[in-house]
Scaffold this active site. Structure first.
Site, PDB file in Angstrom:
ATOM      1  CB  CYS A  93      39.472  43.176  45.742  1.00 26.21           C
ATOM      2  SG  CYS A  93      38.460  44.631  45.610  1.00 26.21           S
TER       3      CYS A  93
ATOM      4  CG  HIS B  13      34.060  42.237  43.658  1.00 25.08           C
ATOM      5  ND1 HIS B  13      35.009  41.407  44.510  1.00 25.08           N
ATOM      6  CD2 HIS B  13      34.926  43.428  43.391  1.00 25.08           C
ATOM      7  CE1 HIS B  13      36.018  41.897  44.561  1.00 25.08           C
ATOM      8  NE2 HIS B  13      36.155  42.814  44.209  1.00 25.08           N
TER       9      HIS B  13
ATOM     10  CB  CYS C 213      42.470  44.993  40.275  1.00 20.65           C
ATOM     11  SG  CYS C 213      40.543  45.045  40.306  1.00 20.65           S
TER      12      CYS C 213
ATOM     13  N   GLY D  22      42.614  47.570  45.435  1.00 20.47           N
ATOM     14  CA  GLY D  22      42.522  49.073  45.533  1.00 20.47           C
ATOM     15  C   GLY D  22      43.758  49.811  46.096  1.00 20.47           C
TER      16      GLY D  22
END
Length: 415
Positions: free
Chosen positions: A114, A370, A400, A402
């Site tokens: 992300c 997102h 954040c 993954g």
């Protein structure tokens, strides 16, 4: 020489010097001269559902080339942040050539989940700062209609059996959201309240026309239920749900009952298609070429943490970045956090003590969507637009990542 050294130290230690240093204007600064994005549309249902990654990239690069009025042969490198397409590098190269960039413009793709869009910006900025290139473009793009971050099969047991955290890297993102809400006592009520505010802010921003400063219209085509193709022009985000309330969200069923009772389709980020692009160069280059300077890239950093609570990544990345530049949250005017899930957004806000008025003032991924590879770049586009509108200076972005990481970026608005 000794006197100069002492003077330098005293200047560094003087009150406000760190902020002054960050906001100072120097010839070697890496600056942003254009920051644009596509509309964000619902995966599998929205306006980009039948649009390929290469076309989305092509259309945005073409807009960037035309809007910047920059000779495309001056662009030396283009970097695409993308998560789910293993052929992204091929597709970016084809897109760049189709958009009018010459074959002397290099291309690459990268994946840090992300944060990929922010990492693309950082990699281009660092290449410029080191003298490797003079001008570059960073893109973040994701076609989640055909992609995503789900694993096709489990990892090799010979690896994951060596470490619980190694095995935890396979946990789906929804599971990690439930881990965060359970471990840190974040309630469904708090999450729905947060999500409702995100929707309401995005609705107000859209009605006030604020996103028009960020979005470039994209012409594409869509296939209807009868298989007929239709040409369309996308101009606005389609995931914003007018009239959303916490009470209404409280009635949505739990998305992952096998892992916990708090995360729903209403308080998690939307599955979305979209892209964003940033044009970067040194300040001296921008001045020489007559390019408008929107903002200064100050720096970025990454930090790791336990994979099972990956959502709280900003709580390790943000303090690290602020410490590197010797500033505090009080110095920051606008904060963009990715809102992968309301669980992580609530935890990050409360643990870091973020001023909610400064955080995602136009809503975040819960309301806007997102697109994994795009979000890191999209946050910069949105944050700088808000800074311009309000006359604010310091933008902080974070997300954040993954498998247990966080990334953060720091920028100074100059408009």
């Amino acid at each position: 020489m000794a006197v100069e050294r002492i003077g330098s130290i005293l200047k560094h230690l003087s009150p406000g010097s760190s902020l002054s240093q960050i906001t100072s204007k120097n010839a070697d600064d890496v600056v942003i001269t254009l920051a644009i994005r596509t509309p964000l549309t619902k995966a599998r249902k929205g306006g980009f559902k039948d649009t390929s990654l290469e076309y989305m990239s092509y259309a945005l690069l073409k807009e960037l080339k035309e809007r910047s009025n920059l000779d495309p042969k001056l662009v030396e490198d283009i970097c695409l942040g993308n998560v789910s397409d293993g052929k992204a590098a091929y597709k970016l190269r084809a897109a760049a050539l189709a958009a009018g960039f010459p074959n002397t413009t290099s291309c690459s793709s990268l994946n840090r989940f992300c944060s990929s869009g922010l990492k693309a910006v950082a990699d281009i900025a660092h290449a410029i700062s080191s003298g490797s290139i003079e001008i570059g473009v960073a893109i973040g793009a994701e076609q989640m209609t055909v992609g995503g971050d789900a694993l096709e099969k489990p990892f090799d047991e010979r690896v994951t059996s060596q470490s619980q955290e190694s095995a935890d890297c396979m946990q789906p993102m929804g599971w990690t959201s439930e881990n965060v809400s359970r471990d840190f006592n974040i309630t469904r009520e708090e999450m729905d309240k947060y999500a409702a505010e995100s929707f309401q802010r995005a609705e107000r921003a859209q009605k006030a026309g604020l996103f028009e400063d960020e979005i470039v219209p994209i012409k594409t085509r869509i296939q209807d239920k009868d298989g007929q193709w239709k040409e369309i022009t996308l101009t606005k985000d389609d995931g914003i749900r007018p009239g959303t309330t916490a009470e209404g969200l409280s009635k949505i069923r739990v998305a992952f009952p096998q892992w916990g009772p708090t995360t729903t389709g209403g308080n998690a980020s939307q599955v979305t298609d979209g892209a964003a692009a940033i044009l970067l160069m040194k300040r001296s280059t921008a001045i020489k070429l007559g390019q408008p300077i929107l903002a200064k890239y100050v720096g970025s950093t990454v930090a790791g943490l336990a994979p099972r609570i990956m959502g709280i990544g900003p709580t390790v990345a943000i303090p690290k970045l602020l410490a590197q530049h010797n500033i505090s949250l009080a110095d920051v005017d606008v904060i963009e956090i990715n809102e992968a899930f309301a669980s992580m957004a609530v935890y990050c806000r409360d643990t870091l003590g973020l001023d909610w008025a400064k955080m995602n003032p136009r809503g975040g991924a819960i309301a806007l969507g997102h697109p994994l590879g795009a979000t890191g770049a999209r946050q910069i586009v949105t944050g700088l637009s808000e800074c311009r509108r309000t006359g604010k200076k310091i933008l902080l972005t974070s997300m954040c990542i993954g498998t247990g990481m966080g990334m953060a970026g720091l920028f100074v608005n100059e408009q």
